[in-house]
Design a protein around this motif. Structure first.
Motif, PDB file in Angstrom:
ATOM      1  N   LYS A 114       0.829  -1.211   0.000  1.00 31.71           N
ATOM      2  CA  LYS A 114       0.000   0.000   0.000  1.00 31.71           C
ATOM      3  C   LYS A 114       0.859   1.253   0.000  1.00 31.71           C
ATOM      4  CE  LYS A 114      -3.840  -2.240   2.345  1.00 31.71           C
ATOM      5  NZ  LYS A 114      -4.642  -2.324   3.557  1.00 31.71           N
ATOM      6  N   ASP A 115       1.937   1.251   0.787  1.00 36.67           N
ATOM      7  CA  ASP A 115       2.824   2.422   0.843  1.00 36.67           C
ATOM      8  C   ASP A 115       3.482   2.688  -0.504  1.00 36.67           C
ATOM      9  OD1 ASP A 115       2.243   2.731   3.535  1.00 36.67           O
ATOM     10  OD2 ASP A 115       4.138   1.867   4.226  1.00 36.67           O
ATOM     11  N   VAL A 116       4.019   1.648  -1.115  1.00 36.90           N
ATOM     12  CA  VAL A 116       4.692   1.805  -2.406  1.00 36.90           C
ATOM     13  C   VAL A 116       3.701   2.303  -3.459  1.00 36.90           C
ATOM     14  CG1 VAL A 116       5.821   0.541  -4.295  1.00 36.90           C
ATOM     15  CG2 VAL A 116       6.554   0.177  -1.936  1.00 36.90           C
ATOM     16  N   GLU A 117       2.482   1.802  -3.405  1.00 43.81           N
ATOM     17  CA  GLU A 117       1.457   2.245  -4.351  1.00 43.81           C
ATOM     18  C   GLU A 117       1.140   3.734  -4.155  1.00 43.81           C
ATOM     19  OE1 GLU A 117      -3.225   1.378  -5.290  1.00 43.81           O
ATOM     20  OE2 GLU A 117      -1.968  -0.317  -4.651  1.00 43.81           O
ATOM     21  N   VAL A 177       1.642   9.378  -6.121  1.00 46.08           N
ATOM     22  CA  VAL A 177       1.936  10.802  -5.925  1.00 46.08           C
ATOM     23  C   VAL A 177       3.000  11.274  -6.917  1.00 46.08           C
ATOM     24  CG1 VAL A 177       2.969  12.475  -4.343  1.00 46.08           C
ATOM     25  CG2 VAL A 177       1.201  10.924  -3.521  1.00 46.08           C
ATOM     26  N   LEU A 178       4.073  10.499  -7.055  1.00 45.46           N
ATOM     27  CA  LEU A 178       5.146  10.904  -7.973  1.00 45.46           C
ATOM     28  C   LEU A 178       4.668  10.910  -9.416  1.00 45.46           C
ATOM     29  CD1 LEU A 178       8.239  11.559  -7.299  1.00 45.46           C
ATOM     30  CD2 LEU A 178       6.929  10.640  -5.445  1.00 45.46           C
ATOM     31  N   LEU A 179       3.796   9.963  -9.780  1.00 42.82           N
ATOM     32  CA  LEU A 179       3.265   9.926 -11.137  1.00 42.82           C
ATOM     33  C   LEU A 179       2.320  11.100 -11.378  1.00 42.82           C
ATOM     34  CD1 LEU A 179       3.104   8.468 -13.842  1.00 42.82           C
ATOM     35  CD2 LEU A 179       1.240   7.096 -12.898  1.00 42.82           C
ATOM     36  N   LYS A 180       1.410  11.334 -10.440  1.00 42.62           N
ATOM     37  CA  LYS A 180       0.430  12.407 -10.599  1.00 42.62           C
ATOM     38  C   LYS A 180       1.074  13.793 -10.574  1.00 42.62           C
ATOM     39  CE  LYS A 180      -3.495  14.534  -8.334  1.00 42.62           C
ATOM     40  NZ  LYS A 180      -3.813  14.965  -7.004  1.00 42.62           N
ATOM     41  N   ASP A 181       1.949  14.041  -9.610  1.00 42.41           N
ATOM     42  CA  ASP A 181       2.499  15.379  -9.417  1.00 42.41           C
ATOM     43  C   ASP A 181       3.736  15.687 -10.263  1.00 42.41           C
ATOM     44  OD1 ASP A 181       0.479  15.743  -7.610  1.00 42.41           O
ATOM     45  OD2 ASP A 181       1.742  15.619  -5.844  1.00 42.41           O
ATOM     46  N   GLY A 240       4.873  13.266 -12.975  1.00 42.16           N
ATOM     47  CA  GLY A 240       4.914  12.501 -14.219  1.00 42.16           C
ATOM     48  C   GLY A 240       5.990  11.430 -14.243  1.00 42.16           C
ATOM     49  N   VAL A 241       6.409  10.970 -13.059  1.00 40.52           N
ATOM     50  CA  VAL A 241       7.471   9.975 -12.970  1.00 40.52           C
ATOM     51  C   VAL A 241       6.900   8.655 -12.489  1.00 40.52           C
ATOM     52  CG1 VAL A 241       9.592   9.330 -11.761  1.00 40.52           C
ATOM     53  CG2 VAL A 241       9.265  11.667 -12.521  1.00 40.52           C
ATOM     54  N   LYS A 242       7.135   7.618 -13.252  1.00 35.21           N
ATOM     55  CA  LYS A 242       6.704   6.280 -12.848  1.00 35.21           C
ATOM     56  C   LYS A 242       7.863   5.620 -12.107  1.00 35.21           C
ATOM     57  CE  LYS A 242       4.741   2.002 -14.375  1.00 35.21           C
ATOM     58  NZ  LYS A 242       3.910   1.344 -15.336  1.00 35.21           N
ATOM     59  N   LEU A 243       7.613   5.181 -10.877  1.00 29.59           N
ATOM     60  CA  LEU A 243       8.648   4.551 -10.063  1.00 29.59           C
ATOM     61  C   LEU A 243       8.639   3.040 -10.257  1.00 29.59           C
ATOM     62  CD1 LEU A 243       8.202   6.422  -6.660  1.00 29.59           C
ATOM     63  CD2 LEU A 243       9.929   6.843  -8.410  1.00 29.59           C
ATOM     64  N   LYS A 244       9.819   2.482 -10.402  1.00 30.34           N
ATOM     65  CA  LYS A 244       9.969   1.035 -10.475  1.00 30.34           C
ATOM     66  C   LYS A 244      10.192   0.532  -9.050  1.00 30.34           C
ATOM     67  CE  LYS A 244      13.136  -2.467 -12.196  1.00 30.34           C
ATOM     68  NZ  LYS A 244      14.387  -2.688 -12.935  1.00 30.34           N
ATOM     69  N   PRO A 245       9.357  -0.385  -8.535  1.00 34.84           N
ATOM     70  CA  PRO A 245       9.566  -0.912  -7.183  1.00 34.84           C
ATOM     71  C   PRO A 245      10.727  -1.908  -7.159  1.00 34.84           C
ATOM     72  CG  PRO A 245       7.584  -1.859  -8.140  1.00 34.84           C
ATOM     73  CD  PRO A 245       8.130  -0.884  -9.141  1.00 34.84           C
ATOM     74  N   ILE A 246      11.611  -1.760  -6.183  1.00 30.99           N
ATOM     75  CA  ILE A 246      12.760  -2.655  -6.045  1.00 30.99           C
ATOM     76  C   ILE A 246      12.827  -3.144  -4.597  1.00 30.99           C
ATOM     77  CG2 ILE A 246      15.273  -2.837  -6.104  1.00 30.99           C
ATOM     78  CD1 ILE A 246      15.298  -0.850  -8.365  1.00 30.99           C
ATOM     79  N   SER A 247      12.746  -4.463  -4.428  1.00 30.71           N
ATOM     80  CA  SER A 247      12.848  -5.076  -3.113  1.00 30.71           C
ATOM     81  C   SER A 247      14.320  -5.296  -2.787  1.00 30.71           C
ATOM     82  CB  SER A 247      12.108  -6.408  -3.104  1.00 30.71           C
ATOM     83  OG  SER A 247      12.241  -7.026  -1.852  1.00 30.71           O
ATOM     84  N   LEU A 248      14.745  -4.802  -1.634  1.00 31.77           N
ATOM     85  CA  LEU A 248      16.121  -4.960  -1.183  1.00 31.77           C
ATOM     86  C   LEU A 248      16.213  -6.115  -0.189  1.00 31.77           C
ATOM     87  CD1 LEU A 248      16.924  -1.181  -0.598  1.00 31.77           C
ATOM     88  CD2 LEU A 248      17.598  -2.589  -2.557  1.00 31.77           C
ATOM     89  N   PRO A 249      17.389  -6.713  -0.023  1.00 30.83           N
ATOM     90  CA  PRO A 249      17.517  -7.798   0.954  1.00 30.83           C
ATOM     91  C   PRO A 249      17.227  -7.297   2.366  1.00 30.83           C
ATOM     92  CG  PRO A 249      19.618  -7.385  -0.193  1.00 30.83           C
ATOM     93  CD  PRO A 249      18.625  -6.404  -0.708  1.00 30.83           C
TER      94      PRO A 249
END
Length: 97
Positions: free
Chosen positions: A30-33, A38-42, A44-53
């Motif tokens: 939910k947080d990542v979404e 917000v970054l996409l709407k405000d 125009g940047v689409k964030l790629k989610p990356i899971s770290l160890p």
């Protein structure tokens, strides 16, 4: 929020922006979404989610947003698309009468 760090010269430049996280639980999804929306709407940047160890040093719900060349600090509806590296010059221009 721990703060903002400029890693120019310390990290390899990246073409696309991403959001990095350590935990893999329901709150993370939910947080990542929300962060991505917000970054996409405000901006125009689409964030790629990356899971770290997993890390014992990372606090719960710790997220890192790494901006790439696709990011401009101007809002998406703004005509001012000065690249991030030129942002200080733009702030000085705006401050001038």
């Amino acid at each position: 929020m721990p703060g903002i760090e400029n890693v120019q010269g310390k990290a390899r430049p990246q073409a696309i922006s991403d959001v990095r996280y350590y935990q893999a639980d329901e709150a993370r999804g939910k947080d990542v979404e929300k962060i991505s929306d917000v970054l996409l709407k405000d901006f125009g940047v689409k964030l790629k989610p990356i899971s770290l160890p997993p890390s014992s040093k990372a606090r719960p719900r710790h997220y890192e947003i790494w901006f790439g060349d696709d990011f401009s600090p101007a809002p998406a509806d703004s005509s001012d698309k000065t690249p991030l590296r030129d942002a200080p010059a733009r702030r000085q221009q705006r401050a001038s009468p």
